[in-house]
Design an enzyme around this catalytic site. Sequence first.
Site, short mmCIF file in Angstrom:
data_model
loop_
_atom_site.label_atom_id
_atom_site.label_comp_id
_atom_site.label_asym_id
_atom_site.label_seq_id
_atom_site.Cartn_x
_atom_site.Cartn_y
_atom_site.Cartn_z
N ARG A 160 6.44 19.90 2.54
CA ARG A 160 7.22 18.66 2.44
C ARG A 160 8.66 18.98 2.85
O ARG A 160 9.12 20.11 2.70
CB ARG A 160 7.21 18.13 1.00
CG ARG A 160 5.82 17.85 0.44
CD ARG A 160 5.92 17.50 -1.04
NE ARG A 160 4.62 17.18 -1.62
CZ ARG A 160 3.82 18.06 -2.21
NH1 ARG A 160 4.19 19.33 -2.28
NH2 ARG A 160 2.65 17.69 -2.71
N LYS A 184 5.66 19.85 -6.28
CA LYS A 184 5.85 18.89 -7.35
C LYS A 184 5.54 19.55 -8.70
O LYS A 184 4.64 20.36 -8.82
CB LYS A 184 4.93 17.68 -7.14
CG LYS A 184 5.30 16.85 -5.91
CD LYS A 184 4.42 15.64 -5.78
CE LYS A 184 4.84 14.76 -4.60
NZ LYS A 184 4.00 13.56 -4.46
N HIS A 256 6.88 12.84 6.53
CA HIS A 256 5.63 13.59 6.31
C HIS A 256 4.83 13.78 7.60
O HIS A 256 3.71 14.31 7.55
CB HIS A 256 4.75 12.86 5.30
CG HIS A 256 4.97 13.32 3.88
ND1 HIS A 256 6.02 14.12 3.50
CD2 HIS A 256 4.25 13.10 2.75
CE1 HIS A 256 5.95 14.35 2.20
NE2 HIS A 256 4.88 13.76 1.72
N ARG A 259 3.65 17.30 8.25
CA ARG A 259 2.73 17.70 7.17
C ARG A 259 1.35 17.09 7.39
O ARG A 259 0.33 17.76 7.25
CB ARG A 259 3.32 17.25 5.83
CG ARG A 259 2.46 17.56 4.61
CD ARG A 259 3.29 17.25 3.36
NE ARG A 259 2.49 17.17 2.15
CZ ARG A 259 2.16 18.20 1.39
NH1 ARG A 259 2.51 19.42 1.75
NH2 ARG A 259 1.47 18.04 0.27
N HIS A 282 -1.80 20.26 -3.24
CA HIS A 282 -2.32 19.10 -3.94
C HIS A 282 -2.98 19.54 -5.24
O HIS A 282 -3.77 20.50 -5.25
CB HIS A 282 -3.35 18.36 -3.09
CG HIS A 282 -2.75 17.60 -1.96
ND1 HIS A 282 -3.46 17.22 -0.83
CD2 HIS A 282 -1.48 17.13 -1.76
CE1 HIS A 282 -2.68 16.57 -0.01
NE2 HIS A 282 -1.48 16.50 -0.55
N TYR A 291 -7.51 13.06 4.35
CA TYR A 291 -7.37 13.59 5.72
C TYR A 291 -8.72 13.69 6.41
O TYR A 291 -8.79 13.63 7.64
CB TYR A 291 -6.68 14.95 5.70
CG TYR A 291 -5.24 14.87 5.29
CD1 TYR A 291 -4.25 14.48 6.17
CD2 TYR A 291 -4.87 15.17 3.98
CE1 TYR A 291 -2.93 14.40 5.78
CE2 TYR A 291 -3.55 15.08 3.58
CZ TYR A 291 -2.58 14.70 4.48
OH TYR A 291 -1.28 14.61 4.09
#
Length: 312
Positions: A160, A184, A256, A259, A282, A291
């Site tokens: 990111r 995150k 993004h 990414r 993730h 995806y």
Amino acid sequence: MTPAGEQLSPQQGVAAYLDHLRVERGTSRNTVDSYARDLRRYVRHLSEAGVAELRQVNHEHIVAFGVALRHGDGDRPPLAPSSAARALSAVRGLHRFAHAEGWTGDDPARDVRPPSLARRLPRALPLDDVVRLLGTPTGEDARALRDRALLELLYSTGARISEAIGLDVDDVDRRERTVVLSGKGGRQRLVPVGCPALEALDAYLVRARPALAVKGRGTGALFLNARGGRLSRQGAWRVLKSAAERAGLTTAVSPHTLRHSFATHLLEGGADVRVVQELLGHASVTTTQVYTLVTVNTLREVYATTHPRALG
């Protein structure tokens, strides 16, 4: 911590909840800032409804707030569906926390569900467009070397933008060809770095960063701005947007974009979705599986346009 039994105002409840997210949950700063904005709007909504204490909030107040989010309220404009869903999630979290702490007799948001959102497929660039984009920063001045290193790293690692600009020099291990990204919730992951990105980083670190660093105050940040400080998220986004314009890309880019392209190209090349999940950082493979829809759609398009008996 506010003692149980004390009658909290909505403002006090929100402050305690945000502290809980920051300190105990380790929630990322961007998420906490977004929740703070959403909950300030919620507090204003409750105040206008005459609610002075958190325990006075009922199910109808929260439903009315959801309607105001979608349709606007006074001088406050309506929010996009995704933003409205996030705001309701913040409200649900607030009341779940307040009930768990014993500050309210029940959880009035328990049965409130954010609206389901249409699944939006990530937008990925074709490989040829990525190559054009990465080759756009030309020249040997400090800014060009920095921009080339940044773009190469974003595509090579799937980072990111916030993760890339958060890097320090010590986070890059050029001998092992890896980088430590902080995602995150403060979760860290070790990601390989490709040779083109390493070469761009070497050129930047040797020939550009020292000149930028002397203008600052000795920060350890990897990517520096013209004043020698850490490059901001907005600054990195401008680098990407400017490169896309100079490359003549007709597809809209977002922070993004690289990414998404990273993940899509890995899956198209045969990478396992679990591996891509780890590389992207993730928490759930479900997030990564979106995806796979992109690649399946590509297969359908190719099939429909090339197979002699694809169309009836």
